[in-house]
Design a protein around this motif. Structure first.
Motif, PDB file in Angstrom:
ATOM      1  N   LEU A   1       0.827  -1.214   0.000  1.00 32.75           N
ATOM      2  CA  LEU A   1       0.000   0.000   0.000  1.00 32.75           C
ATOM      3  C   LEU A   1       0.855   1.255   0.000  1.00 32.75           C
ATOM      4  CD1 LEU A   1      -2.778  -1.119   2.507  1.00 32.75           C
ATOM      5  CD2 LEU A   1      -3.024  -0.807   0.037  1.00 32.75           C
ATOM      6  N   HIS A   2       1.960   1.232   0.715  1.00 30.78           N
ATOM      7  CA  HIS A   2       2.864   2.384   0.729  1.00 30.78           C
ATOM      8  C   HIS A   2       3.447   2.637  -0.660  1.00 30.78           C
ATOM      9  CE1 HIS A   2       5.770   5.274   2.217  1.00 30.78           C
ATOM     10  NE2 HIS A   2       6.734   4.595   1.616  1.00 30.78           N
TER      11      HIS A   2
ATOM     12  N   THR B   1       1.261   4.487  -3.277  1.00 34.37           N
ATOM     13  CA  THR B   1       1.195   5.953  -3.184  1.00 34.37           C
ATOM     14  C   THR B   1       2.276   6.618  -4.034  1.00 34.37           C
ATOM     15  OG1 THR B   1       2.648   6.034  -1.230  1.00 34.37           O
ATOM     16  CG2 THR B   1       0.275   5.801  -0.843  1.00 34.37           C
ATOM     17  N   LYS B   2       3.293   5.842  -4.440  1.00 40.86           N
ATOM     18  CA  LYS B   2       4.388   6.385  -5.250  1.00 40.86           C
ATOM     19  C   LYS B   2       4.325   5.933  -6.706  1.00 40.86           C
ATOM     20  CE  LYS B   2       7.493   4.663  -2.439  1.00 40.86           C
ATOM     21  NZ  LYS B   2       8.803   4.328  -1.860  1.00 40.86           N
TER      22      LYS B   2
ATOM     23  N   LYS C   1     -10.461   3.916   0.001  1.00 43.36           N
ATOM     24  CA  LYS C   1      -9.674   5.080   0.419  1.00 43.36           C
ATOM     25  C   LYS C   1      -8.899   5.695  -0.741  1.00 43.36           C
ATOM     26  CE  LYS C   1      -9.187   3.761   5.264  1.00 43.36           C
ATOM     27  NZ  LYS C   1      -8.256   3.481   6.391  1.00 43.36           N
ATOM     28  N   MET C   2      -8.274   4.831  -1.556  1.00 43.74           N
ATOM     29  CA  MET C   2      -7.491   5.333  -2.679  1.00 43.74           C
ATOM     30  C   MET C   2      -8.335   5.588  -3.916  1.00 43.74           C
ATOM     31  SD  MET C   2      -4.015   3.034  -2.345  1.00 43.74           S
ATOM     32  CE  MET C   2      -2.938   3.191  -0.922  1.00 43.74           C
TER      33      MET C   2
ATOM     34  N   THR D   1      -8.774  -0.898   1.125  1.00 43.57           N
ATOM     35  CA  THR D   1      -8.043   0.377   1.118  1.00 43.57           C
ATOM     36  C   THR D   1      -7.907   0.919  -0.298  1.00 43.57           C
ATOM     37  OG1 THR D   1      -6.784  -0.264   3.084  1.00 43.57           O
ATOM     38  CG2 THR D   1      -5.868   1.499   1.731  1.00 43.57           C
TER      39      THR D   1
END
Length: 300
Positions: free
Chosen positions: A214-215, A218-219, A246-247, A242
């Motif tokens: 998940l981290h 984000t990139k 969320k995303m 998520t």
């Protein structure tokens, strides 16, 4: 003891339930197994011995019209050789499309925990068990060790083991344009999956748990995600929820690749946004399914 699988946790909250059981050898050993792998817990049944069986396999038993291998778990763990059949319990499991029965000395209770509660097995005092333990949970004054039942079953019955398959190379150049994120906590399975996907032509970035995947999202966005269900820190359903909620990534294909193959688990993961559920160890089906999402007819 029948387990009520209709009492479901809310999907995607990172919670799961653990059945705690006991093996008494030189001391009391407290172990755990994910409820999702357990069908029922029974008294020690009538067992028919098998010639030339694995040393830890006592024999087979007819349980609800299914012939199920009965495994002396303490023997496999090298904790002790024998047990008392009058008081022993048998945990009937189902994963990787296989039923197995594991003999234990006694049952304790079911605990509701989160994957974030799982500690690394380096906290275990007895390192004889480290290769068989996925992680530990501290409850009250006890360390409950979560056993790697998939590893145990695959070593006893090689037919359940995921193995390398012959890869179709005809689409290599098309696959080479796509990147896959892979979340899988088992080092052995993660390495096999990554190597197979690389051989097929896909670019693969792998992660040992859901939080790291998940981290990275984000990139950088991948073309597709493959995730296991059972993982420390963040499980597969938490990843799906998520990403979708969320995303707000509604179009990113997500494939669940898990040993917990059942209609109930498939329904749950599809209901929160997974595109597909494939049961281990069907690696060939996995690659075919990935191709379906990432390679269009016009590309061929």
């Amino acid at each position: 003891m029948a387990l009520n699988h209709d009492i479901l946790l809310e999907v995607g909250t990172n919670e799961f339930e653990v059945v705690e059981f006991l093996i008494e050898a030189d001391k009391k050993y407290y172990f755990g197994i994910n409820v999702a792998k357990v069908r029922e817990i029974i008294r020690y049944p009538d067992v028919i011995k098998l010639p030339n069986a694995h040393p830890s396999v006592i024999g087979t038993a007819n349980i609800r019209n299914k012939v199920i291998p009965i495994i002396n778990l303490a023997h496999w763990l090298n904790l002790k050789q024998d047990f008392n059949p009058k008081t022993a319990k048998v945990i009937i499991t189902y994963f990787n499309h296989q039923y197995n029965g594991f003999v234990v000395d006694n049952m304790n209770r079911i605990h509701r925990v989160t994957w974030a509660d799982i500690k690394d097995y380096s906290t275990i005092a007895d390192f004889r068990l480290a290769d068989s333990v996925l992680g530990v949970i501290q409850i009250d004054n006890r360390l409950i060790q979560l056993l790697d039942f998939e590893k145990i079953a695959s070593e006893i019955n090689p037919n359940t083991k995921m193995e390398h398959i012959e890869i179709d190379q005809s689409k290599y150049n098309l696959r080479n344009k796509k990147t896959i994120f892979l979340a899988e906590d088992s080092i052995v399975i993660r390495r096999l999956l990554k190597n197979s996907l690389l051989e097929a032509g896909y670019n693969v970035i792998d992660f040992e748990n859901g939080n790291k995947l998940l981290h990275e999202i984000t990139k950088k966005l991948p073309d597709l995600i493959i995730t296991d269900l059972e993982m420390p820190e963040a499980d597969g359903t938490f990843i799906i929820r998520t990403i979708r909620e969320k995303m707000k990534l509604k179009e990113l294909p997500i494939i669940v690749f898990s040993s917990l193959a059942s209609e109930e688990n498939e329904r749950k993961v599809l209901s929160i946004g997974a595109n597909n559920f494939i049961g281990k160890p069907d690696l060939g089906i996995l690659i075919t399914t990935i191709d379906k999402y990432l390679i269009k007819e016009g590309d061929l």
